[in-house]
Design an enzyme around this catalytic site. Structure first.
Site, short mmCIF file in Angstrom:
data_model
loop_
_atom_site.label_atom_id
_atom_site.label_comp_id
_atom_site.label_asym_id
_atom_site.label_seq_id
_atom_site.Cartn_x
_atom_site.Cartn_y
_atom_site.Cartn_z
N GLU A 48 0.82 -1.23 0.00
CA GLU A 48 0.00 0.00 0.00
C GLU A 48 0.85 1.27 0.00
O GLU A 48 0.66 2.16 0.84
CB GLU A 48 -0.97 -0.01 1.19
N GLU B 285 -5.21 -8.45 -0.41
CA GLU B 285 -5.96 -8.21 0.84
C GLU B 285 -7.42 -8.02 0.44
O GLU B 285 -7.74 -7.13 -0.35
CB GLU B 285 -5.48 -6.96 1.58
O1 AHR Z 1 -5.04 -5.92 6.96
C1 AHR Z 1 -4.96 -4.82 7.79
C2 AHR Z 1 -4.27 -3.64 7.10
O2 AHR Z 1 -5.06 -3.19 6.06
C3 AHR Z 1 -2.94 -3.94 6.45
O3 AHR Z 1 -1.88 -3.86 7.33
C4 AHR Z 1 -2.85 -2.88 5.41
O4 AHR Z 1 -2.09 -3.30 4.29
C5 AHR Z 1 -4.28 -2.57 5.07
O5 AHR Z 1 -4.52 -1.21 5.07
#
Ligand code: AHR
Length: 519
Positions: free
Chosen positions: A173, A292
């Site tokens: 990110e 994610e």
């Molecule tokens: O999964 C939780 C958080 O969400 C992670 O650390 C990040 O990559 C995302 O913003």
């Protein structure tokens, strides 16, 4: 009662599901590692401190590849802190989650845990506060056989054979201002390209994923991806994307429609990747790593509320308790991933234990399945094979999905969400596996499926996940409140299938080839 008609033909496929589509994620965050997968002294823990009850549930859940060690955490991580004799490892402040990191668990423990769980490891490197040099040293430590500083360091740490880690994420990110070492697309694109080049020079067999946009609602979405790919296109295999679905407004219909925006997000990222390819007259097709994804909003934090007095070790943060309704939206997301099996070749449910997770534990106590455990388990078990093109004819509803970014209110129209969201997977064994979400909150849905090319099908499994109370959850005292139950009302005659789906329900229906009944 509403009706939906589905046409499916076993000869027309979207694509084959990659085994890495069924991945998950373990971050040094809250009680995901400490008190989650690793808890020395727990009654079920082995000599290495791996919780046996968690391993058993992971085995049942069926993830195939696990991303580690972050997430936001990785952007400040010194991998060297987490290897070697445990008592000599430094304790550090983790600025991602305002916690204290003891480094008792690190890369080698993670690899050992993956071997015990029979999953493939996926590592992310720190391109926030560090760069290509630390990344290529970690590749050397993990994957180079011997005779160099870092390979021999691994051997000195008790790992004679290389870990042979294939899949690597180039940071996390990096478009987000919350990220340590946040970068512009130009800055990140250059760092990622140089890191990728050096990492590959150490081990040419690596599979590399660059960071695409954190989410579709980022102000830089699309321009970020385009520019990052300008720098990295020739050096990488995957571009990543993330999505966390929410129901901040208490609007269930909109939550259940929101996976349709995941479909759009995927198709937009594919378009950008292919446009970059076109500009280069390249026939290369980048794949997508949805590394994610989940439902997450109740325990979401902004930077201001991350600060905890006293920098706790493994605090119980982001411990989202999932409802029945969340499991439905989550199931919709599973269908979105399956229906893009041609380009989404990797995906990681974020996360695995305790932190926005399908598995919950009590420290020193039991472990149990959250509601979202079940759609994932079914997708991983029955979603392997050729995802088929489906033609779904069904009434739609219009809604607007609220997806704020920080303090900025944002809504995204969803003009026509079909009440039925469905994926059909043809297994290698001749089976037909239907994953079906009825998004109508009040009415049952009669689904008529015309399945061509399968010959004579027999019903082998029919399960529904539903509850009259959309807010129902599983807990330590009622761990089985929400679980798949037999679905009645499925009939099959050759390739003609009919099934009656309850309102607000997630369903798995599996047919296996049978012999033609004799008359
Ligand atoms: O999964 C939780 C958080 O969400 C992670 O650390 C990040 O990559 C995302 O913003």
């Amino acid at each position: 009662m509403r009706e939906a008609r589905v046409l499916v033909d076993c000869r027309f496929a979207i694509g084959e599901t990659d085994h890495r589509l069924f991945g998950a994620f373990v971050e040094h965050l809250g009680r995901c590692v400490y008190g989650g997968i690793y808890e020395p002294g727990h009654p079920t823990a082995d000599a290495r401190g791996f919780r046996g009850d968690v391993l058993a549930l992971v085995n049942e859940l069926g993830p195939t590849i696990i991303r580690y060690p972050g997430g936001n955490f990785v952007s400040g991580y010194h991998w060297e802190d987490g290897v070697g004799p445990a008592e000599q490892r430094p304790t550090r402040l983790d600025l991602a989650w305002f916690s204290t990191e003891t480094n008792r668990f690190g890369t080698n423990e993670f690899i050992d845990w993956c071997r015990a769980a029979e999953v493939e490891p996926m590592l992310a490197v720190n391109l926030g506060t560090r760069g290509g040099d630390a990344a290529r040293n970690l590749v050397e430590y993990c994957n180079h056989p011997s005779g160099t500083q870092y390979a021999d360091l691994r051997r000195a740490h008790g790992y004679e054979n290389p870990h042979a880690i294939k899949f690597w994420c180039l940071g996390n990110e990096m478009d987000g201002q919350w990220q340590m070492g946040h970068k512009t697309a130009t800055e990140y694109g250059r760092v990622a390209a140089e890191a990728a080049k050096m990492m590959r020079w150490v081990d040419p067999s690596l599979v590399l994923a660059a960071c695409g946009s954190t989410s579709r609602n980022m102000p830089t979405f699309a321009r970020w991806d385009d520019e990052v790919l300008e720098h990295t296109f020739d050096l990488i295999d995957f571009i990543s994307l993330h999505t966390y679905l929410n129901n901040y407004k208490g609007d269930s219909a909109s939550l259940l429609a929101s996976p349709d925006l995941m479909d759009l997000f995927i198709e937009e990222v594919v378009a950008i990747a292919d446009a970059v390819a076109a500009r280069r007259r390249s026939s290369k097709r980048l794949m997508l790593s949805f590394d994610e994804w989940n439902v997450w909003y109740r325990t979401r934090r902004t930077r201001g509320d991350r600060v905890k007095e006293g920098w706790p070790i493994a605090p119980p943060i982001l411990e989202e308790v999932y409802t029945m309704e969340d499991a439905l939206a989550f199931g919709g997301a599973c269908i979105s991933l399956l229906n893009h099996a041609d380009r989404v070749k990797c995906a990681c449910l974020a996360q695995l234990v305790n932190v926005i997770a399908p598995i919950m534990t009590e420290t020193a106590g039991p472990a149990w399945r959250q509601t979202i455990f079940h759609p994932f388990q079914q997708m991983s078990r029955f979603g392997r094979g050729r995802v088929l093109r489906t033609r779904v004819e069904c009434e739609t509803y219009a809604t607007s999905y609220y997806d704020p970014r920080g303090s900025i209110d944002q809504s995204f129209p969803i003009p026509a969400a079909p009440y039925l969201k469905l994926a059909a997977v043809a297994g290698g064994d001749g089976s037909l596996n239907l994953f079906a979400l009825n998004r109508d909150l009040r009415q049952p849905l009669q689904v008529i499926v015309d399945a061509h090319g399968f010959g004579h099908l027999c019903l082998s499994l029919a399960r529904e996940l539903r509850d009259d109370d959309l807010t129902a959850v599983n807990s330590k005292v009622a761990p089985e409140r929400i679980r798949p139950r037999p679905l009645e009302g499925v009939a099959v005659d050759g390739g003609n299938i009919s099934m009656r789906l309850a309102p607000a329900s997630w369903n798995l229906v599996r047919f296996e080839p049978g012999t033609e009944p004799r008359h």
